[in-house]
Write an enzyme that holds these catalytic residues in place. Structure first.
Site, short mmCIF file in Angstrom:
data_model
loop_
_atom_site.label_atom_id
_atom_site.label_comp_id
_atom_site.label_asym_id
_atom_site.label_seq_id
_atom_site.Cartn_x
_atom_site.Cartn_y
_atom_site.Cartn_z
N LYS A 44 0.81 -1.24 -0.03
CA LYS A 44 -0.19 -0.01 0.07
C LYS A 44 0.76 1.27 -0.01
O LYS A 44 0.56 2.34 -0.85
CB LYS A 44 -1.03 0.02 1.27
CG LYS A 44 -1.91 -0.94 1.32
CD LYS A 44 -2.78 -0.89 2.59
CE LYS A 44 -3.75 -1.95 2.70
NZ LYS A 44 -4.82 -1.71 3.95
N GLU A 72 -2.55 -1.76 9.47
CA GLU A 72 -2.05 -0.60 8.42
C GLU A 72 -3.03 0.38 8.06
O GLU A 72 -2.43 1.44 7.84
CB GLU A 72 -1.86 -1.69 6.80
CG GLU A 72 -0.62 -2.61 7.02
CD GLU A 72 -0.30 -3.03 5.47
OE1 GLU A 72 0.11 -2.32 5.01
OE2 GLU A 72 -0.28 -4.28 5.35
N HIS A 99 -2.83 5.09 8.92
CA HIS A 99 -2.98 6.23 8.23
C HIS A 99 -3.94 7.41 9.09
O HIS A 99 -4.01 8.34 8.67
CB HIS A 99 -3.56 5.78 7.10
CG HIS A 99 -2.92 5.09 6.08
ND1 HIS A 99 -1.88 5.96 5.20
CD2 HIS A 99 -2.80 3.67 5.68
CE1 HIS A 99 -1.22 5.04 4.54
NE2 HIS A 99 -1.79 3.67 4.83
#
Length: 334
Positions: free
Chosen positions: A127, A197, A201
């Protein structure tokens, strides 16, 4: 492009990592005629059977005992499962369905594979921009090792990045690429690494903090947000991939979305909007929208194996090194 008859058929495939995506990959491969799933590894062990692995057997053993190593036929417990599997298994290509936590993890795994002397195709669904940048630093080493590496080949980056590269052809100049995704999953524990993950962010969080969170802390965060993760201006490798492909500067690419960790229904439709100026001077936007019924697993694993098939064709022609989903067209796996 070389056709399948010129390839080793069926293509022998391995999956490294056996969490949510790895298990979905096994199910996607099961009905395929052109690929056979023969190898898989997790943290504590691996499974290898040149005749093909059974997804139900593997998933049951993993969920019940915590490792593929406990499978009676072909299972081996190991603390260096990836290295041991690669040295033993006859595999054409691997899908790296590994959690990239910490952010250097995938690059470190690939360096070990390079050192092993194995030759073939590797595909990831990375990503982060910085993670793909680490792979770019390994480009020469991959080429020298006889490895064809396909980076960023999931949904986003991957399917949507490729759609943007294709849609860009209508324009003389690209003004913006906006990727918006909706993900719905019934239970976050099925995709623990993926959710961590995503948490990395969120404002106030980073990769290190997300890695250090216990399952209870993740659940407490999700309780506070009613299971919803709203993500904006993410560090997503679609930007560097489109820049490398010559589509537009990376600062014109934005990625964000909504993840519902308590409902399999997507909170919004996943789409990419490509805005640009045509040669006649008109400003227009192409929009490519994924069907709401397609799951995250379908939109990640499907493209990954399409790119693996394309990578095999390149590898058999002696074309090694690193490529991204924005540079190469995937080939449909029957």
């Amino acid at each position: 492009m070389m056709n399948l008859q010129q390839l080793t058929s069926p293509i022998r495939v391995g999956v490294l990592g056996f969490g949510g995506l790895g298990q979905a990959a096994a199910r996607i491969l099961a009905p395929k005629q052109e690929m056979i799933w023969v190898a898989a590894a997790d943290k504590k062990g691996y499974a290898y059977d040149p005749r093909g692995l059974n997804p139900d057997t593997c998933i049951t053993a993993y969920q019940a005992q915590g490792s593929l190593g406990y499978i009676e036929a072909g299972g081996t417990l190991s603390n260096q499962s990836i290295t041991d599997l690669i040295s033993q298994a006859d595999v054409n290509g691997y899908f790296l369905a590994l959690p990239n936590l910490p952010n250097t993890f995938m690059a470190s795994v690939v360096q070990e594979i390079i050192k092993s002397g194995w030759r073939g195709v590797l595909v990831d669904a990375l990503k982060r921009t910085s993670a793909v940048e680490q792979m770019l630093q390994l480009k020469d080493s991959l080429q020298a090792a006889g490895i064809t590496y396909m980076a960023g080949c999931g949904a986003t980056p991957g399917l949507l990045t490729a759609a943007a590269a294709l849609a860009a052809q209508s324009y003389a100049e690209i003004h913006s690429v906006k990727i918006t995704f909706g993900v719905g999953i019934a239970n976050w524990e099925a995709y623990r690494a993926t959710i961590r993950e995503d948490i990395a962010h969120i404002p106030g969080y980073n990769v290190e903090k997300a890695v250090a969170m216990s399952d209870a802390e993740v659940e407490a965060l999700l309780d506070r947000t009613n299971g919803i993760l709203a993500l904006e201006n993410m560090e997503h490798a679609d930007d560097i991939m489109l820049e490398l492909a010559g589509i537009c500067p990376r600062d014109r690419v934005t990625v964000g979305g909504v993840v519902d960790t308590r409902n399999p229904k997507k909170p919004l439709s996943t789409n990419v909007q490509i805005t640009g100026r045509t040669f006649e001077g008109k400003i227009s936007t192409h929009t490519f929208t994924l069907g709401d019924e397609t799951s995250m697993a379908a939109n990640v694993c499907g493209p990954a194996f399409g790119y693996l098939k394309a990578g095999i064709a390149l590898n058999q022609r002696g074309i090694y090194g690193l490529f991204t989903a924005a540079e190469i067209m995937p080939q449909f796996v029957k």
